[in-house]
Design a protein around this motif. Structure first.
Motif, PDB file in Angstrom:
ATOM      1  N   LEU A   1       0.833  -1.207   0.000  1.00  0.00           N
ATOM      2  CA  LEU A   1       0.000   0.000   0.000  1.00  0.00           C
ATOM      3  C   LEU A   1       0.870   1.260   0.000  1.00  0.00           C
ATOM      4  N   SER A   2       1.995   1.220   0.726  1.00  0.00           N
ATOM      5  CA  SER A   2       2.898   2.377   0.765  1.00  0.00           C
ATOM      6  C   SER A   2       3.481   2.645  -0.618  1.00  0.00           C
ATOM      7  N   LEU A   3       3.841   1.564  -1.328  1.00  0.00           N
ATOM      8  CA  LEU A   3       4.349   1.736  -2.692  1.00  0.00           C
ATOM      9  C   LEU A   3       3.264   2.275  -3.621  1.00  0.00           C
ATOM     10  N   TRP A   4       1.983   1.883  -3.392  1.00  0.00           N
ATOM     11  CA  TRP A   4       0.872   2.434  -4.197  1.00  0.00           C
ATOM     12  C   TRP A   4       0.739   3.935  -3.986  1.00  0.00           C
ATOM     13  N   VAL A   5       0.969   4.399  -2.738  1.00  0.00           N
ATOM     14  CA  VAL A   5       0.923   5.845  -2.466  1.00  0.00           C
ATOM     15  C   VAL A   5       1.991   6.545  -3.310  1.00  0.00           C
ATOM     16  N   TRP A   6       3.190   5.981  -3.310  1.00  0.00           N
ATOM     17  CA  TRP A   6       4.302   6.511  -4.107  1.00  0.00           C
ATOM     18  C   TRP A   6       3.922   6.521  -5.601  1.00  0.00           C
ATOM     19  N   TYR A   7       3.366   5.390  -6.066  1.00  0.00           N
ATOM     20  CA  TYR A   7       2.916   5.267  -7.462  1.00  0.00           C
ATOM     21  C   TYR A   7       1.871   6.346  -7.785  1.00  0.00           C
ATOM     22  N   GLY A   8       0.961   6.576  -6.853  1.00  0.00           N
ATOM     23  CA  GLY A   8      -0.077   7.592  -7.039  1.00  0.00           C
ATOM     24  C   GLY A   8       0.515   8.982  -7.229  1.00  0.00           C
ATOM     25  N   PHE A   9       1.558   9.290  -6.432  1.00  0.00           N
ATOM     26  CA  PHE A   9       2.232  10.584  -6.576  1.00  0.00           C
ATOM     27  C   PHE A   9       2.908  10.685  -7.947  1.00  0.00           C
ATOM     28  N   GLU A  10       3.582   9.604  -8.344  1.00  0.00           N
ATOM     29  CA  GLU A  10       4.286   9.599  -9.644  1.00  0.00           C
ATOM     30  C   GLU A  10       3.303   9.794 -10.804  1.00  0.00           C
ATOM     31  N   GLN A  11       2.122   9.146 -10.695  1.00  0.00           N
ATOM     32  CA  GLN A  11       1.122   9.213 -11.766  1.00  0.00           C
ATOM     33  C   GLN A  11       0.170  10.393 -11.583  1.00  0.00           C
ATOM     34  N   ASP A  12       0.318  11.082 -10.437  1.00  0.00           N
ATOM     35  CA  ASP A  12      -0.537  12.216 -10.115  1.00  0.00           C
ATOM     36  C   ASP A  12      -2.014  11.811 -10.123  1.00  0.00           C
TER      37      ASP A  12
ATOM     38  N   PRO B   1      -7.121   9.557  -6.416  1.00  0.00           N
ATOM     39  CA  PRO B   1      -7.819   8.420  -5.773  1.00  0.00           C
ATOM     40  C   PRO B   1      -6.832   7.387  -5.233  1.00  0.00           C
ATOM     41  N   ILE B   2      -5.764   7.146  -5.985  1.00  0.00           N
ATOM     42  CA  ILE B   2      -4.774   6.144  -5.567  1.00  0.00           C
ATOM     43  C   ILE B   2      -4.022   6.615  -4.322  1.00  0.00           C
ATOM     44  N   ILE B   3      -3.625   7.893  -4.311  1.00  0.00           N
ATOM     45  CA  ILE B   3      -2.893   8.429  -3.158  1.00  0.00           C
ATOM     46  C   ILE B   3      -3.751   8.366  -1.897  1.00  0.00           C
ATOM     47  N   LEU B   4      -4.955   8.957  -1.966  1.00  0.00           N
ATOM     48  CA  LEU B   4      -5.812   9.077  -0.778  1.00  0.00           C
ATOM     49  C   LEU B   4      -6.220   7.729  -0.206  1.00  0.00           C
ATOM     50  N   SER B   5      -6.713   6.827  -1.085  1.00  0.00           N
ATOM     51  CA  SER B   5      -7.238   5.560  -0.586  1.00  0.00           C
ATOM     52  C   SER B   5      -6.131   4.703   0.019  1.00  0.00           C
ATOM     53  N   ASN B   6      -4.971   4.677  -0.644  1.00  0.00           N
ATOM     54  CA  ASN B   6      -3.896   3.830  -0.118  1.00  0.00           C
ATOM     55  C   ASN B   6      -3.265   4.415   1.141  1.00  0.00           C
TER      56      ASN B   6
END
Lengths: 85, 85
Positions: free
Chosen positions: B46-57, B60-65
């Motif tokens: 989940l922490s890596l998904w937060v990072w991925y969300g930031f990279e992809q801007d 929904p991915i940042i907040l939920s994860n």
């Protein structure tokens, strides 16, 4: 880090995360402390993520969530089988 | 369906999915059937998904994860507290 690789690692981790839980449940046949509501909400959410992945055309999201849906459906089936114990 | 809304609904579901499990653990103080390895892998992923969300801007991915990370860290802390029982 390449964002595709980052997504694949993140996806692989969240996809396999439920595996130790599934193995534990199959070994012990105990599901008393597990929340079935968690499984139902999780399966619904993961399925929508698969849909989101298709819309955004992002393979890491599709693959990891589809796998996680399968694992958690199996876990829910085990829950239903073992809860009578 | 608007893909942003789809992502927000998917994210909201997977983010709150662990809440019933956390509430059940706090109520029963029983964690015997829960896999700690699942929690550790899940928190990492989940922490890596937060990072991925930031990279992809992708909000929904940042907040939920990020929310799911917090819930699962709390669950892991509860696990460590109650496992001696």
């Amino acid at each position: 880090m390449n964002v595709e690789i980052l997504g694949l690692i993140a996806g692989a981790l969240t996809a396999v995360a439920s595996m130790p839980q599934l193995i534990k449940v199959i070994k012990t046949k105990n599901v008393e402390d597990i929340s079935w509501l968690m499984l139902v909400i999780l399966i619904s959410g993961l399925s929508l993520w698969v849909w989101y992945g298709f819309e955004q055309d992002e393979l890491p999201i599709i693959l990891s969530n589809a796998f996680a849906v399968l694992v958690n459906i199996t876990l829910l089936i085990c829950y239903l089988i073992f809860r009578e114990k």
